[in-house]
Design an enzyme around this catalytic site. Structure first.
Site, short mmCIF file in Angstrom:
data_model
loop_
_atom_site.label_atom_id
_atom_site.label_comp_id
_atom_site.label_asym_id
_atom_site.label_seq_id
_atom_site.Cartn_x
_atom_site.Cartn_y
_atom_site.Cartn_z
N GLU A 184 35.77 32.18 39.77
CA GLU A 184 37.04 31.69 39.25
C GLU A 184 37.31 30.19 39.37
OE1 GLU A 184 40.32 34.04 40.52
OE2 GLU A 184 39.56 35.79 39.49
N GLU A 276 34.91 41.02 38.21
CA GLU A 276 36.10 41.39 38.97
C GLU A 276 37.20 41.81 38.03
OE1 GLU A 276 37.24 38.63 42.13
OE2 GLU A 276 39.35 39.05 41.67
#
Length: 359
Positions: A184, A276
Site C-alpha cells: 500500500e 489483501e
C-alpha cells in the site's frame, strides 16, 4: 494495510483503501526461531497446492503453475507479526491448511509501527520460520513487506534490499514463494513506486531469478482509485521487469463499483493479485458487506485472480477471523466455533474445491 490513527484524517479525506488500524494486540512477544533449513517445496505433502502447482510464473496477465495453466490461489494474511505472531502456531496453520484448505499464507511483516526496523534479526528469523511452516503444509508463502507509514516505499528501500537479499538467498530453492515488495504505497505517484520497484527487483533477482514479485500500487493499493486516479497510470507505464504482478486491495463495505470496475479493467491488461481484502469497512471493522464481497469474488473466480483475506488473527475488529482471546487460549482452531461471522464466511469460500489444471 493497517494505518496508524495519526493517518485517520488524511485517509478519510482521500477515501483511502486500508483499514485505519493502530496499536498493539496483547503483549505477547513475537517468537524468534532457530536458523531454519533451506529445504525445497518438492517435499510438500502430496496433493497440496504447492505440490500440485509447483513453481508459479506470470504468463500474460495470469498467474500460472508448473504446467503453464492459469491458477487462482485463495488464502489468508496474518496480522502484523509484532502484534499477532502468537496466532501463527503449528495448530493454527494445521487448521488453515487442512480444515480451511487454504492455498497461500501471506506473512505480514510491518516495517514500522514496532516491526522490522526495531529488531531486523528477530523479525527476519520469524519470517524464515513461517516460510518453513507454510512449506511443510504445502501452502504458498507470500512474503509481505508491509511498509505503510511513511507511504513512500523509497523510505525503506535500503531495509528492503537487506531483508529480501537474505530471504531470497535462503529460500531460492523453494518453489512455493511469492514476494510482495511494497504494501500500500500512499501519498506518492505511480512513477515514484515504479522507481522503487526497478531498484529493488534486480537485488532480489541476483539471489532468486524465478520467484514472482508483486508490486504495490498507488492509493493504498487501489490502482490509484483512492487518489482520484485509475489503472491507466500503471497500464501506460509498467515496471520494466518480467515475472511480476501488481497488487490490488479493497474493503467491500467502503469500496464499491468504482473499485470493482477498476479491478475488472486492469486485470484485462496487467497481471493482478489481490493481496489483501476485507468484507468490512476500510477501517477493518464495522459491518460486513457480504453481497458486495461476493461480487468481487465472482469476478476474481471468473478471471482467476488470486486473493488473500485480511486477517488470520483474533484482533477485536470484525475483519479478524477469530474471536478475541482465541490465540491466547490456543484455539480451538478448526471448525467454526472460534470464528467471527466474517471468518465463517471466508472459510466457507476458501474451502470450495480448487481448480488446478495439470494437463
Amino acid at each position: 494495510m493497517r494505518r496508524p490513527l495519526s493517518a485517520l484524517l488524511a485517509a478519510a479525506a482521500l477515501a483511502g483503501l486500508g483499514p485505519l488500524v493502530a496499536g498493539p494486540a496483547p503483549a505477547t512477544a513475537s517468537p524468534t526461531s532457530a536458523s531454519p533449513t533451506s529445504g525445497t517445496s518438492a517435499d510438500a505433502p502430496a496433493g497440496t497446492p504447492a505440490a500440485v502447482n509447483g513453481r508459479l510464473k506470470v504468463c500474460g496477465v495470469k498467474l500460472c503453475n508448473q504446467y503453464g495453466k492459469p491458477v487462482q490461489l485463495r488464502g489468508m494474511s496474518s496480522h502484523g507479526l509484532q502484534w499477532y505472531s502468537h496466532c501463527l502456531t503449528d495448530g493454527s496453520l494445521d487448521a488453515l491448511a487442512g480444515d480451511w484448505k487454504a492455498d497461500v499464507l501471506r506473512i505480514s511483516l510491518y516495517v514500522q509501527e514496532g516491526g522490522y526496523e526495531t529488531n531486523p534479526r528477530k523479525f527476519t528469523d520469524r519470517v524464515h520460520q513461517l516460510i518453513e511452516m507454510a512449506t511443510a503444509r504445502g501452502m504458498y508463502a507470500l512474503v509481505d513487506w508491509h511498509q505503510l507509514t511513511p507511504g513512500d516505499p523509497h523510505h525503506n528501500l535500503e531495509r528492503a534490499k537487506t531483508f529480501f537479499t537474505e530471504i531470497a538467498r535462503r529460500h531460492r530453492g523453494k518453489t512455493n514463494l511469492l514476494y510482495d515488495i511494497a504494501n500500500e504505497p500512499n501519498g506518492v505517484t505511480w512513477s515514484r513506486i515504479k522507481s522503487y520497484a526497478e531498484q529493488l527487483i534486480p537485488v532480489i533477482r541476483a539471489q532468486d531469478p524465478d520467484t514472482p514479485i508483486l508490486i504495490g500500487t498507488h492509493g493504498w493499493g487501489s490502482l490509484g482509485v483512492s487518489d482520484g486516479r485509475d489503472e491507466r497510470d500503471v497500464v501506460d507505464n509498467p515496471v520494466r521487469a518480467s515475472n511480476i504482478m501488481y497488487t490490488f486491495h479493497f474493503y467491500a463495505a467502503s469500496h464499491g463499483q468504482e473499485y470493482l470496475s477498476a479491478l475488472d479493467r486492469a486485470s484485462d491488461r496487467i497481471p493482478v493479485f489481490v493481496t489483501e481484502f476485507g468484507t468490512q469497512e476500510a477501517s477493518g471493522d464495522g459491518p460486513n458487506d457480504f453481497g458486495r464481497t461476493q461480487q468481487y469474488l465472482d469476478l476474481m473466480a471468473r478471471k482467476k485472480i488470486s486473493w488473500v483475506n485480511w486477517n488470520f488473527s483474533d484482533d477485536h475488529r470484525s475483519g479478524a477471523v477469530f474471536r478475541t482471546g482465541t490465540c491466547d487460549t490456543g484455539g480451538p482452531w478448526a471448525g467454526t466455533a472460534s470464528l467471527k461471522p466474517a471468518g465463517v464466511w471466508i472459510r466457507d469460500r476458501i474451502r470450495t474445491p480448487d481448480d488446478f489444471p495439470t494437463g
